[in-house]
Enzyme design. Structure first.
Site, PDB file in Angstrom:
ATOM      1  N   CYS A  45     -38.848 -26.669 -18.120  1.00 41.93           N
ATOM      2  CA  CYS A  45     -38.488 -27.906 -18.476  1.00 41.93           C
ATOM      3  C   CYS A  45     -37.010 -28.683 -17.623  1.00 41.93           C
ATOM      4  O   CYS A  45     -36.996 -29.639 -16.906  1.00 41.93           O
ATOM      5  CB  CYS A  45     -37.698 -28.681 -20.032  1.00 41.93           C
ATOM      6  SG  CYS A  45     -38.991 -28.309 -21.651  1.00 41.93           S
ATOM      7  N   HIS A  47     -33.366 -34.357 -19.789  1.00 41.90           N
ATOM      8  CA  HIS A  47     -34.428 -34.719 -20.629  1.00 41.90           C
ATOM      9  C   HIS A  47     -34.577 -34.509 -21.650  1.00 41.90           C
ATOM     10  O   HIS A  47     -34.275 -34.348 -22.682  1.00 41.90           O
ATOM     11  CB  HIS A  47     -34.405 -33.076 -20.769  1.00 41.90           C
ATOM     12  CG  HIS A  47     -35.535 -32.270 -21.081  1.00 41.90           C
ATOM     13  ND1 HIS A  47     -37.137 -32.512 -20.401  1.00 41.90           N
ATOM     14  CD2 HIS A  47     -36.274 -30.982 -22.040  1.00 41.90           C
ATOM     15  CE1 HIS A  47     -37.645 -31.895 -21.489  1.00 41.90           C
ATOM     16  NE2 HIS A  47     -37.070 -31.080 -22.518  1.00 41.90           N
ATOM     17  N   ASN A  70     -42.136 -34.763 -25.649  1.00 45.62           N
ATOM     18  CA  ASN A  70     -41.471 -33.436 -24.618  1.00 45.62           C
ATOM     19  C   ASN A  70     -42.493 -33.822 -23.911  1.00 45.62           C
ATOM     20  O   ASN A  70     -43.412 -32.737 -24.024  1.00 45.62           O
ATOM     21  CB  ASN A  70     -40.808 -32.387 -25.578  1.00 45.62           C
ATOM     22  CG  ASN A  70     -39.597 -31.344 -24.263  1.00 45.62           C
ATOM     23  OD1 ASN A  70     -40.836 -32.074 -23.312  1.00 45.62           O
ATOM     24  ND2 ASN A  70     -39.440 -30.658 -24.979  1.00 45.62           N
TER      25      ASN A  70
HETATM   26  N1  COA Z   1     -42.708 -32.100 -40.404  1.00 40.16           N
HETATM   27  C1  COA Z   1     -42.345 -31.646 -41.752  1.00 40.16           C
HETATM   28  N2  COA Z   1     -41.293 -31.176 -42.294  1.00 40.16           N
HETATM   29  C2  COA Z   1     -41.729 -29.823 -41.016  1.00 40.16           C
HETATM   30  C3  COA Z   1     -41.676 -30.402 -39.943  1.00 40.16           C
HETATM   31  C4  COA Z   1     -42.972 -30.889 -39.846  1.00 40.16           C
HETATM   32  N3  COA Z   1     -43.374 -31.425 -38.441  1.00 40.16           N
HETATM   33  N4  COA Z   1     -41.365 -28.645 -39.043  1.00 40.16           N
HETATM   34  C5  COA Z   1     -40.969 -27.896 -39.475  1.00 40.16           C
HETATM   35  N5  COA Z   1     -40.778 -28.828 -40.649  1.00 40.16           N
HETATM   36  C6  COA Z   1     -39.622 -28.232 -42.113  1.00 40.16           C
HETATM   37  C7  COA Z   1     -39.278 -26.847 -41.870  1.00 40.16           C
HETATM   38  O1  COA Z   1     -40.335 -26.092 -42.567  1.00 40.16           O
HETATM   39  C8  COA Z   1     -37.912 -27.237 -42.715  1.00 40.16           C
HETATM   40  O2  COA Z   1     -38.534 -27.501 -44.010  1.00 40.16           O
HETATM   41  P1  COA Z   1     -37.980 -26.008 -45.604  1.00 40.16           P
HETATM   42  O3  COA Z   1     -36.345 -26.784 -44.958  1.00 40.16           O
HETATM   43  O4  COA Z   1     -38.317 -26.543 -46.222  1.00 40.16           O
HETATM   44  O5  COA Z   1     -37.557 -24.579 -44.592  1.00 40.16           O
HETATM   45  C9  COA Z   1     -37.757 -28.088 -42.706  1.00 40.16           C
HETATM   46  O6  COA Z   1     -37.806 -29.060 -42.333  1.00 40.16           O
HETATM   47  C10 COA Z   1     -36.534 -28.338 -41.734  1.00 40.16           C
HETATM   48  O7  COA Z   1     -36.341 -27.645 -40.795  1.00 40.16           O
HETATM   49  P2  COA Z   1     -35.788 -27.398 -39.200  1.00 40.16           P
HETATM   50  O8  COA Z   1     -36.065 -26.276 -38.484  1.00 40.16           O
HETATM   51  O9  COA Z   1     -33.825 -27.131 -40.039  1.00 40.16           O
HETATM   52  O10 COA Z   1     -35.528 -28.836 -39.016  1.00 40.16           O
HETATM   53  P3  COA Z   1     -34.616 -28.694 -37.751  1.00 40.16           P
HETATM   54  O11 COA Z   1     -33.642 -30.298 -37.879  1.00 40.16           O
HETATM   55  O12 COA Z   1     -33.937 -27.891 -36.523  1.00 40.16           O
HETATM   56  O13 COA Z   1     -35.615 -29.790 -36.333  1.00 40.16           O
HETATM   57  C11 COA Z   1     -36.640 -29.568 -34.481  1.00 40.16           C
HETATM   58  C12 COA Z   1     -36.551 -28.958 -36.079  1.00 40.16           C
HETATM   59  C13 COA Z   1     -37.683 -28.403 -33.836  1.00 40.16           C
HETATM   60  C14 COA Z   1     -37.059 -30.828 -34.240  1.00 40.16           C
HETATM   61  C15 COA Z   1     -34.879 -29.330 -33.705  1.00 40.16           C
HETATM   62  O14 COA Z   1     -34.570 -27.823 -34.259  1.00 40.16           O
HETATM   63  C16 COA Z   1     -35.168 -29.532 -32.012  1.00 40.16           C
HETATM   64  O15 COA Z   1     -36.044 -30.426 -31.596  1.00 40.16           O
HETATM   65  N6  COA Z   1     -34.565 -28.461 -31.566  1.00 40.16           N
HETATM   66  C17 COA Z   1     -34.342 -27.967 -29.974  1.00 40.16           C
HETATM   67  C18 COA Z   1     -36.274 -27.858 -29.789  1.00 40.16           C
HETATM   68  C19 COA Z   1     -36.316 -28.050 -28.060  1.00 40.16           C
HETATM   69  O16 COA Z   1     -36.190 -29.384 -27.216  1.00 40.16           O
HETATM   70  N7  COA Z   1     -37.479 -27.452 -27.722  1.00 40.16           N
HETATM   71  C20 COA Z   1     -37.939 -27.848 -26.719  1.00 40.16           C
HETATM   72  C21 COA Z   1     -37.252 -26.979 -25.628  1.00 40.16           C
HETATM   73  S1  COA Z   1     -37.575 -28.262 -23.708  1.00 40.16           S
END
Ligand code: COA
Length: 317
Positions: A110, A244, A274
């Site tokens: 990215c 980004h 993304n």
């Molecule tokens: N729909 C519903 N629930 C979902 C889900 C979805 N698409 N994806 C994950 N969950 C659930 C998980 O299973 C978890 O459930 P649990 O609490 O029962 O275990 C819960 O939602 C919380 O998940 P968590 O991973 O803690 O969420 P978060 O608030 O950290 O958000 C992201 C997750 C991925 C959105 C966030 O961490 C993020 O954006 N990270 C950066 C990713 C990124 O930028 N990547 C690209 C790099 S270039």
């Protein structure tokens, strides 16, 4: 630095996939996706190739720059995975647009667009080029495990392009890399060598979202300050931040730490998802065609991604 942006372009595939539609494929909801990420829909490749998207973005940027492909001295393409392992995606586009200059790909996930700008800036500094096409694009949705709700809802497909000409407007670029396969990777596609003893893996993205989130906010905060220092400008004097587009919460958290108002941060994540390295040039192109930038505006581009890599760039419009 001896370069400036003289034309922008972008292209998205036709099919739009909403969060509601995704909730018919995996156990998710519009509420979860939009609250956690800001994403409401994304454009997804069906019968389009990455070459199709990049060619359109490239031709648009050339037209807006008012030059022909034959005038290009170099083509750089930031991509995770081109349509071919070889030739490079940049060579494929060179043929499509009718250019005849050297062409190569840059792999920095990215952050690739900013890495490519820095490579281009080196060519300008050595006076080897007068016009450079910098492309960025990926079909991320073709690299997802569509049974993994924690990743497949986050990405979209697209391409962006800029033409660089001579000038003094690229003021500073800051790059970092911190090798780490575990937190974010996409394994290679296997061949079928009869001698190969390595386990066969699917070429799907896997990611520790929480780790990437923390890394993203802290690196954006650090890089924007560092690159502004290098350019001799103050963060508060920046007119536009072009971050980004991975997660709206990441952008808002970094802006908050930097004490930059939300209106200065350009976003497109709501309908892009993304789009990897393409996200910055797509958002840049949108703002440019909407007439948002005035001559002399101070812009900071900032990105992070697999590698882990980060980059930031200060430029005067
Ligand atoms: N729909 C519903 N629930 C979902 C889900 C979805 N698409 N994806 C994950 N969950 C659930 C998980 O299973 C978890 O459930 P649990 O609490 O029962 O275990 C819960 O939602 C919380 O998940 P968590 O991973 O803690 O969420 P978060 O608030 O950290 O958000 C992201 C997750 C991925 C959105 C966030 O961490 C993020 O954006 N990270 C950066 C990713 C990124 O930028 N990547 C690209 C790099 S270039």
């Amino acid at each position: 630095m001896r370069a400036q942006i003289i034309g922008t372009g972008s292209c998205l595939p036709e099919k739009i996939v909403t969060n509601d539609f995704l909730s018919t494929i995996v156990d998710t909801s519009d509420e979860w996706i939009s609250q956690r990420t800001g994403i409401r829909e994304r454009a997804v490749c069906t019968d389009e190739t990455l070459t199709d998207l990049l060619t359109q973005a490239a031709n648009q940027a050339l037209e807006r720059a008012g030059i022909t492909a034959q005038e290009l001295d170099l083509i750089l393409c930031a991509t995770i995975r081109g349509d071919y392992i070889t030739p490079s995606q940049a060579c494929v586009i060179q043929k499509e647009i009718g250019a005849s200059c050297p062409a190569m790909d840059i792999s920095a996930a990215c952050t690739g667009f900013i890495y490519a700008l820095d490579v281009a800036a080196g060519y300008f500094a050595r006076k080897k080029v007068k016009k450079v096409l910098v492309l960025a694009g990926d079909c991320m949705t073709r690299m997802m495990d569509w049974s993994d709700r924690s990743t497949c809802v986050l990405f979209g497909d697209g391409a962006g392009a800029v033409v660089l000409g001579e000038g003094e407007n690229l003021m500073a670029i800051q790059l970092t890399a911190n090798g780490n396969v575990d937190v974010l990777n996409i394994p290679h596609v296997g061949g079928d060598s009869p001698f190969d003893k390595l386990p066969k893996s699917q070429s799907y993205l896997s990611m520790n979202g929480k780790e990437v989130y923390k890394f993203a906010v802290s690196s954006m905060y650090r890089d924007v300050q560092t690159v502004c220092d290098q350019a001799g400008v103050k963060v508060e004097d920046v007119d536009w931040i072009v971050p980004h587009q991975a997660n709206l919460r990441i952008i808002e958290a970094a802006a908050h730490k930097l004490k930059v108002s939300g209106e200065k941060c350009l976003t497109g994540i709501e309908n892009l998802g993304n789009t990897s390295a393409a996200s910055i040039p797509i958002v840049l192109d949108r703002a440019n065609t909407e007439g948002k930038f005035k001559a002399g505006d101070l812009l900071v581009l900032t990105a992070f991604g697999a590698g882990l890599t980060t980059g930031a760039c200060v430029l005067r419009w």
